[in-house]
Design a protein around this motif. Structure first.
Motif, PDB file in Angstrom:
ATOM      1  N   GLU A 170       0.811  -1.216   0.000  1.00 41.13           N
ATOM      2  CA  GLU A 170       0.000   0.000   0.000  1.00 41.13           C
ATOM      3  C   GLU A 170       0.848   1.271   0.000  1.00 41.13           C
ATOM      4  O   GLU A 170       0.331   2.374  -0.259  1.00 41.13           O
ATOM      5  CB  GLU A 170      -0.959   0.018   1.196  1.00 41.13           C
ATOM      6  CG  GLU A 170      -0.301   0.016   2.568  1.00 41.13           C
ATOM      7  CD  GLU A 170      -0.046  -1.388   3.112  1.00 41.13           C
ATOM      8  OE1 GLU A 170       0.159  -1.517   4.334  1.00 41.13           O
ATOM      9  OE2 GLU A 170      -0.082  -2.353   2.305  1.00 41.13           O
ATOM     10  N   GLN A 171       2.166   1.154   0.241  1.00 41.88           N
ATOM     11  CA  GLN A 171       3.050   2.314   0.246  1.00 41.88           C
ATOM     12  C   GLN A 171       3.974   2.373  -0.976  1.00 41.88           C
ATOM     13  O   GLN A 171       4.774   3.304  -1.096  1.00 41.88           O
ATOM     14  CB  GLN A 171       3.907   2.322   1.522  1.00 41.88           C
ATOM     15  CG  GLN A 171       3.148   2.606   2.799  1.00 41.88           C
ATOM     16  CD  GLN A 171       4.102   2.719   3.985  1.00 41.88           C
ATOM     17  OE1 GLN A 171       4.589   1.729   4.505  1.00 41.88           O
ATOM     18  NE2 GLN A 171       4.363   3.946   4.405  1.00 41.88           N
ATOM     19  N   TRP A 172       3.861   1.412  -1.859  1.00 46.53           N
ATOM     20  CA  TRP A 172       4.774   1.368  -2.993  1.00 46.53           C
ATOM     21  C   TRP A 172       4.714   2.628  -3.846  1.00 46.53           C
ATOM     22  O   TRP A 172       5.743   3.219  -4.178  1.00 46.53           O
ATOM     23  CB  TRP A 172       4.480   0.148  -3.874  1.00 46.53           C
ATOM     24  CG  TRP A 172       4.852  -1.164  -3.245  1.00 46.53           C
ATOM     25  CD1 TRP A 172       5.462  -1.359  -2.031  1.00 46.53           C
ATOM     26  CD2 TRP A 172       4.606  -2.460  -3.786  1.00 46.53           C
ATOM     27  NE1 TRP A 172       5.623  -2.692  -1.785  1.00 46.53           N
ATOM     28  CE2 TRP A 172       5.108  -3.401  -2.841  1.00 46.53           C
ATOM     29  CE3 TRP A 172       4.019  -2.926  -4.954  1.00 46.53           C
ATOM     30  CZ2 TRP A 172       5.040  -4.771  -3.060  1.00 46.53           C
ATOM     31  CZ3 TRP A 172       3.946  -4.289  -5.185  1.00 46.53           C
ATOM     32  CH2 TRP A 172       4.458  -5.209  -4.244  1.00 46.53           C
ATOM     33  N   GLU A 173       3.526   3.031  -4.212  1.00 43.40           N
ATOM     34  CA  GLU A 173       3.382   4.191  -5.105  1.00 43.40           C
ATOM     35  C   GLU A 173       3.922   5.456  -4.448  1.00 43.40           C
ATOM     36  O   GLU A 173       4.686   6.216  -5.055  1.00 43.40           O
ATOM     37  CB  GLU A 173       1.924   4.383  -5.501  1.00 43.40           C
ATOM     38  CG  GLU A 173       1.715   5.510  -6.495  1.00 43.40           C
ATOM     39  CD  GLU A 173       0.268   5.651  -6.937  1.00 43.40           C
ATOM     40  OE1 GLU A 173      -0.042   6.662  -7.592  1.00 43.40           O
ATOM     41  OE2 GLU A 173      -0.551   4.754  -6.628  1.00 43.40           O
ATOM     42  N   ALA A 174       3.534   5.676  -3.186  1.00 45.19           N
ATOM     43  CA  ALA A 174       3.996   6.873  -2.479  1.00 45.19           C
ATOM     44  C   ALA A 174       5.502   6.831  -2.258  1.00 45.19           C
ATOM     45  O   ALA A 174       6.191   7.853  -2.385  1.00 45.19           O
ATOM     46  CB  ALA A 174       3.281   7.003  -1.136  1.00 45.19           C
ATOM     47  N   GLY A 175       6.016   5.655  -1.943  1.00 50.81           N
ATOM     48  CA  GLY A 175       7.445   5.517  -1.715  1.00 50.81           C
ATOM     49  C   GLY A 175       8.261   5.789  -2.965  1.00 50.81           C
ATOM     50  O   GLY A 175       9.293   6.468  -2.909  1.00 50.81           O
ATOM     51  N   ALA A 176       7.799   5.264  -4.097  1.00 54.35           N
ATOM     52  CA  ALA A 176       8.501   5.488  -5.363  1.00 54.35           C
ATOM     53  C   ALA A 176       8.435   6.952  -5.771  1.00 54.35           C
ATOM     54  O   ALA A 176       9.424   7.536  -6.228  1.00 54.35           O
ATOM     55  CB  ALA A 176       7.916   4.606  -6.451  1.00 54.35           C
ATOM     56  N   ARG A 177       7.268   7.546  -5.602  1.00 57.19           N
ATOM     57  CA  ARG A 177       7.104   8.960  -5.957  1.00 57.19           C
ATOM     58  C   ARG A 177       8.005   9.850  -5.110  1.00 57.19           C
ATOM     59  O   ARG A 177       8.617  10.801  -5.598  1.00 57.19           O
ATOM     60  CB  ARG A 177       5.637   9.358  -5.801  1.00 57.19           C
ATOM     61  CG  ARG A 177       5.315  10.753  -6.327  1.00 57.19           C
ATOM     62  CD  ARG A 177       3.816  10.966  -6.418  1.00 57.19           C
ATOM     63  NE  ARG A 177       3.156  10.786  -5.126  1.00 57.19           N
ATOM     64  CZ  ARG A 177       2.315   9.799  -4.851  1.00 57.19           C
ATOM     65  NH1 ARG A 177       2.050   8.881  -5.769  1.00 57.19           N
ATOM     66  NH2 ARG A 177       1.749   9.710  -3.657  1.00 57.19           N
ATOM     67  N   ARG A 178       8.155   9.501  -3.824  1.00 55.57           N
ATOM     68  CA  ARG A 178       8.952  10.326  -2.926  1.00 55.57           C
ATOM     69  C   ARG A 178      10.444  10.217  -3.225  1.00 55.57           C
ATOM     70  O   ARG A 178      11.147  11.241  -3.249  1.00 55.57           O
ATOM     71  CB  ARG A 178       8.685   9.923  -1.471  1.00 55.57           C
ATOM     72  CG  ARG A 178       9.472  10.731  -0.450  1.00 55.57           C
ATOM     73  CD  ARG A 178       9.225  12.222  -0.589  1.00 55.57           C
ATOM     74  NE  ARG A 178       9.985  12.986   0.398  1.00 55.57           N
ATOM     75  CZ  ARG A 178      10.464  14.208   0.203  1.00 55.57           C
ATOM     76  NH1 ARG A 178      10.262  14.828  -0.967  1.00 55.57           N
ATOM     77  NH2 ARG A 178      11.126  14.836   1.141  1.00 55.57           N
ATOM     78  N   ILE A 179      10.959   9.026  -3.485  1.00 56.18           N
ATOM     79  CA  ILE A 179      12.391   8.910  -3.763  1.00 56.18           C
ATOM     80  C   ILE A 179      12.721   9.590  -5.084  1.00 56.18           C
ATOM     81  O   ILE A 179      13.783  10.216  -5.231  1.00 56.18           O
ATOM     82  CB  ILE A 179      12.880   7.444  -3.743  1.00 56.18           C
ATOM     83  CG1 ILE A 179      14.421   7.394  -3.893  1.00 56.18           C
ATOM     84  CG2 ILE A 179      12.220   6.601  -4.807  1.00 56.18           C
ATOM     85  CD1 ILE A 179      15.206   8.159  -2.857  1.00 56.18           C
TER      86      ILE A 179
END
Length: 223
Positions: free
Chosen positions: A70-79
């Motif tokens: 559930e955090q993959w998209e947000a994590g990728a966008r943030r890095i």
């Protein structure tokens, strides 16, 4: 040094095109990459002391190793955001500008990077490097290195057979990508030691070689 001593089976071969990795091959972004990922890890409460293991692999393929789905998209966008904003200290590696300049008029070169488009353009702009016309980024392929997709697409966009290409890489993941695409590989020891790299030839950096364009294609020679 004789070409055969340095370049092994690459000496005397003619290639349709040369396909370059970017980070660690053409530019040194290691300090910025380390800073960015350690900042990201702190923000997401992830235990990470060094990024070295993941060098050469797209961020979108690394994030799932550390975060729940559930955090993959947000994590990728943030890095991607952190890395794009941090270009301090990124420099062109020895021989890189000369290699690209030698190949540019012929149109026989491309870059296939694990950066997404915005990040690749930010790092290129920060260094002043003049890239070839074909630039394949991680967001242009369904899966990135070590899958062969980036180099297959680069060859396709150049209109050449990947089996007739030379891939220039610094990371094991990128060399796996090149080999699986069917290309010959030249490895640089800019981010890894020689015993960590599998290629037809291994050199310190691009200042050790030169690319010569002929009517038949491109040859790599020792300097």
């Amino acid at each position: 040094m004789a070409d055969n001593d340095l370049l092994g089976s690459l000496a005397g071969r003619t290639f349709a095109a040369v396909l370059f990795d970017m980070d660690g091959t053409l530019i040194d972004s290691t300090p910025a990459v380390e800073r960015s990922w350690l900042r990201w890890a702190a923000e997401f409460n992830v235990e990470m002391t060094s990024f070295g293991t993941w060098h050469g692999i797209p961020a979108a393929q690394i994030v799932p190793k550390f975060l729940p789905e559930e955090q993959w998209e947000a994590g990728a966008r943030r890095i991607e955001q952190i890395e794009t904003e941090d270009t301090e200290g990124i420099v062109v590696l020895p021989g890189a500008a000369e290699a690209l300049a030698a190949l540019r008029p012929s149109g026989r070169s491309a870059i296939a990077t694990s950066c997404v488009s915005a990040l690749a353009k930010a790092r290129i702009a920060a260094t002043g490097l003049v890239p070839p016309q074909v630039l394949v980024t991680a967001d242009m392929v369904p899966v990135g290195k070590p899958d062969p997709a980036p180099y297959l697409l680069a060859a396709q966009q150049l209109g050449v057979d990947p089996a007739d290409c030379l891939v220039v890489e610094d990371a094991p993941a990128g060399l796996t990508s090149g080999r699986q695409a069917g290309a010959a590989c030249l490895a640089l020891t800019t981010t890894h030691t020689a015993d960590q790299l599998e290629a037809e030839a291994i050199v310190p950096d691009l200042s050790a070689v030169q690319f010569v364009v002929t009517e038949a294609g491109v040859q790599v020679q020792a300097r």
